[in-house]
Design a protein around this motif. Structure first.
Motif, PDB file in Angstrom:
ATOM      1  N   ARG A 295       0.804  -1.221   0.000  1.00 36.32           N
ATOM      2  CA  ARG A 295       0.000   0.000   0.000  1.00 36.32           C
ATOM      3  C   ARG A 295       0.843   1.279   0.000  1.00 36.32           C
ATOM      4  O   ARG A 295       0.300   2.379  -0.051  1.00 36.32           O
ATOM      5  N   LYS A 317      -1.770   4.225  -1.153  1.00 36.31           N
ATOM      6  CA  LYS A 317      -3.128   3.883  -1.559  1.00 36.31           C
ATOM      7  C   LYS A 317      -4.124   4.446  -0.544  1.00 36.31           C
ATOM      8  O   LYS A 317      -3.880   4.427   0.667  1.00 36.31           O
ATOM      9  N   GLU A 319      -8.361   4.599   0.894  1.00 37.51           N
ATOM     10  CA  GLU A 319      -9.316   3.581   1.324  1.00 37.51           C
ATOM     11  C   GLU A 319     -10.064   2.953   0.158  1.00 37.51           C
ATOM     12  O   GLU A 319     -10.649   1.874   0.295  1.00 37.51           O
ATOM     13  N   ASN A 321      -8.551   1.933  -2.412  1.00 30.61           N
ATOM     14  CA  ASN A 321      -7.531   1.103  -3.060  1.00 30.61           C
ATOM     15  C   ASN A 321      -6.958   1.763  -4.314  1.00 30.61           C
ATOM     16  O   ASN A 321      -6.527   1.085  -5.240  1.00 30.61           O
ATOM     17  N   GLU A 322      -6.933   3.097  -4.327  1.00 35.51           N
ATOM     18  CA  GLU A 322      -6.409   3.852  -5.463  1.00 35.51           C
ATOM     19  C   GLU A 322      -5.122   4.557  -5.039  1.00 35.51           C
ATOM     20  O   GLU A 322      -5.008   5.058  -3.914  1.00 35.51           O
ATOM     21  N   LYS A 454     -10.854  -9.494   3.441  1.00 36.01           N
ATOM     22  CA  LYS A 454      -9.979  -8.391   3.854  1.00 36.01           C
ATOM     23  C   LYS A 454      -9.346  -8.748   5.194  1.00 36.01           C
ATOM     24  O   LYS A 454     -10.043  -9.148   6.127  1.00 36.01           O
ATOM     25  N   ASN A 470      -5.456  -8.586   1.175  1.00 34.05           N
ATOM     26  CA  ASN A 470      -6.593  -9.429   0.833  1.00 34.05           C
ATOM     27  C   ASN A 470      -6.112 -10.844   0.586  1.00 34.05           C
ATOM     28  O   ASN A 470      -5.007 -11.063   0.064  1.00 34.05           O
TER      29      ASN A 470
END
Length: 641
Positions: A295, A317, A319, A321-322, A454, A470
């Motif tokens: 991340r 990243k 929240e 996931n970007e 998750k 994940n």
């Protein structure tokens, strides 16, 4: 150890121009002068073989042609053949009674590489005594002086240091460099090149340890990743399922070098994708390093807005996931010169990198900085024996901090230039925060089918999430890194299922052995229950400790995310002591949990409580460990609207 810098992702062209073009060379031989001039045309293009041949011919025409000796010495120095370069440069001084400033400078730099710091200072001071006008060269001379004095002032008794090359099974190619290891240390990934020049293709290969601990023949990491284009300088998330690498030629990109990503599902790597304009720029972006959970991405770029030429940048990243826009690590880490090869240790606290912008033992030295309270501490030189007079530009340290890996450029071999070495890290140089990891498989408790879920890791001392991964959607596997020095709560969640938790107390000095934890998630239905493993009380008390807040907030989040359910909080004790006392204690503890949740906004009619004392043990009360398991708080679904 001198680490490879001759790779597509870091190409440094150094053109020495020490002797100014003179109206007349010292030689009286016209042919020698012609050969010298022709050789120089090859030298400036880095075509050293042709230049050497011509210069040797020039010297054969005039044995006292000191400019030819000088050029020859400079070339051998650039090639890393230091001893021969030293001999030639000293011969220049012997032959030339005039201005030897350029030779003094080259020798000063050469002796720095040879760790002869006293000699380096002597020759640089001789160079500066000529009051040279080239400001850039003067600045470089002053940097050499600073480094030589730093090395003298910071000399240590050389720790035991015995690097050795990996077997020829691994070092099977003309060039192999930038090695990285998986967290379990069973996979070695590196860049290989099938020739020693830039014209040859680069690919990513992986070597796997067999059951006897021997590295096997490297193979292509994936046909989906390697292509007719170049792939190199990569990084891998701790679970081995996210790979980011550099590619500079052929692929459609945004700059001269871009970063690309591939994800592994089951045993298949996806087709690489450009990380896009949020990460990549129109400049040079390379040398990525992922945090353990994938991340945070550290990388090198020479884009505008930095501190120096090549700086370390960090993208994170969100929240969703970007990837968010990268930020420069700033002047605390970056300098006005170059930083290269960042490596964030699996502990996600220690950043190693190389720089030539801080005082060191040579050109590029390895530094490290620990991140505490979201701030990077002042960088520390890793010191000898890892740093020395030669350039050190990359280093990989295993998760337990015990072993290091690097690539070395072998200038004595014509057929094989890049070799991967390993070494035992001296105890005094080992990472402050070691890591272990927990791994396992997540399945549906009813169907036994693997699940994508998750997994979050929280530091209970800080009530803060420190990692998020994940599990694999095909096989349900996951891996989470644990960093020494904290007590952790691990949460496994999937929509439509009860979450599960586990607790790990990994204080400094504890064993760093890996842990196996499989999870069976229960679908949300009436009667389903789960243990709250991170609810803590003092002995014989029912007041919640501060460390319980992390878990209780998870329960609140679960209730808010599933507004149709009703739960019952159930308290249990072991069988030590009076049964009536235990029954009352378990009831009061259940009430404490209910009260906290209600105070967080969950309506009381959705939460009932009950104490069972020692009536329903989870395991027999025949050991301290089992009695601890029986002292627990559970919640059970008792209603669905």
């Amino acid at each position: 150890m001198r680490l490879i810098i001759f790779t597509f992702s870091l190409v440094v062209f150094t053109i020495v121009n020490a002797f100014q073009v003179e109206a007349q060379l010292s030689t009286k031989s016209k042919k020698a002068a012609e050969l010298y001039t022709e050789a120089d045309n090859f030298r400036v293009r880095g075509q050293y073989t042709q230049a050497i041949d011509l210069l040797e011919q020039a010297i054969s025409k005039d044995k006292k042609f000191y400019e030819a000796y000088f050029r020859l010495g400079v070339i051998y120095k650039a090639k890393g053949e230091i001893d021969l370069a030293e001999k030639l440069l000293l011969q220049v001084i012997e032959l030339n009674p005039g201005n030897n400033g350029p030779s003094f400078f080259e020798l000063g730099e050469l002796y720095l590489k040879k760790n002869n710091y006293e000699a380096s200072i002597i020759y640089i001071n001789k160079y500066l005594a000529y009051n040279p006008r080239n400001r850039q060269r003067v600045a470089e001379a002053e940097r050499i002086l600073t480094n030589a004095q730093f090395a003298i002032d910071n000399a240590e008794e050389m720790a035991e240091f015995d690097p050795h090359p990996l077997s020829d099974t691994v070092n099977a190619f003309p060039m192999q460099y930038f090695p990285i290891l998986s967290v379990d240390q069973n996979s070695l990934i590196f860049t290989r090149r099938l020739g020693t020049s830039m014209q040859y293709d680069e690919d990513l290969v992986v070597s796997i340890k067999d059951k006897d601990g021997e590295w096997q023949l490297p193979v292509s990491i994936s046909e989906n990743i390697n292509s007719e284009f170049n792939e190199g300088t990569c990084t891998l998330s701790a679970d081995g399922r996210t790979l980011i690498f550099t590619s500079c030629y052929g692929r459609q990109g945004y700059g001269s070098c871009d970063l690309y990503i591939s994800e592994k599902t089951g045993e298949e790597w996806s087709e690489p994708k450009n990380l896009g304009p949020v990460i990549n720029s129109s400049a040079w972006d390379s040398q990525p390093s992922l945090s353990a959970d994938g991340r945070r991405l550290f990388f090198i770029s020479n884009r505008s807005g930095g501190v120096g030429s090549r700086d370390i940048w960090l993208a994170s990243k969100n929240e969703n996931n970007e990837w968010e826009k990268p930020v420069n690590l700033g002047r605390g880490i970056n300098t006005v010169n170059d930083e290269v090869s960042p490596f964030i240790h699996p502990n996600n606290k220690t950043l190693y990198y190389a720089t030539n912008g801080l005082p060191g033992f040579g050109g590029f030295d390895i530094y490290y900085s620990n991140e505490l309270d979201d701030k990077w501490e002042k960088p520390e030189n890793l010191g000898p024996p890892i740093n020395n007079g030669e350039d050190q530009v990359s280093l990989f340290i295993t998760s337990d901090g015990n072993r290091g890996y690097y690539s070395n450029e072998d200038n004595k071999s014509k057929d094989r230039k890049g070799i991967i070495y390993e070494f035992d890290v001296p105890k005094s140089k080992r990472v402050e925060y070691r890591t272990s990891f927990v791994t396992g498989i997540i399945k549906d408790s009813l169907t036994q089918q693997p699940l994508k879920a998750k997994i979050e890791l929280y530091d209970l001392d800080l009530d803060r999430r420190v990692s998020l991964v994940n599990s694999d959607s095909i096989n349900g596997k996951y891996l989470m890194v644990l960093t020494e020095g904290s007590q952790y709560a691990l949460y496994v969640e999937r929509q439509g299922y009860l979450f599960q938790s586990n607790t790990f107390n990994y204080q400094k000095g504890d064993s760093s052995k890996s842990i196996q934890r499989d999870f069976l998630l229960s679908p949300i239905k009436e009667g389903a229950k789960t243990v709250l493993n991170n609810i803590f009380f003092e002995t014989d008390k029912y007041e919640l400790t501060d460390k319980s807040k992390t878990e209780l907030k998870k329960v609140v989040d679960f209730m808010n995310g599933n507004p149709s359910i009703k739960i019952q909080i159930e308290g249990h004790t072991d069988n030590v002591g009076d049964s009536n006392y235990n029954l009352e204690l378990s009831k009061k503890r259940a009430i404490s949990v209910q009260t906290f949740i209600v105070n967080q906004g969950i309506v009381q009619k959705r939460i009932s409580y009950q104490g069972f004392g020692s009536k329903i043990p989870k395991v027999p009360n025949d050991s301290d460990q089992n009695r601890q398991l029986n002292r627990r708080i559970e919640f059970k679904i008792v209603g669905l609207r």
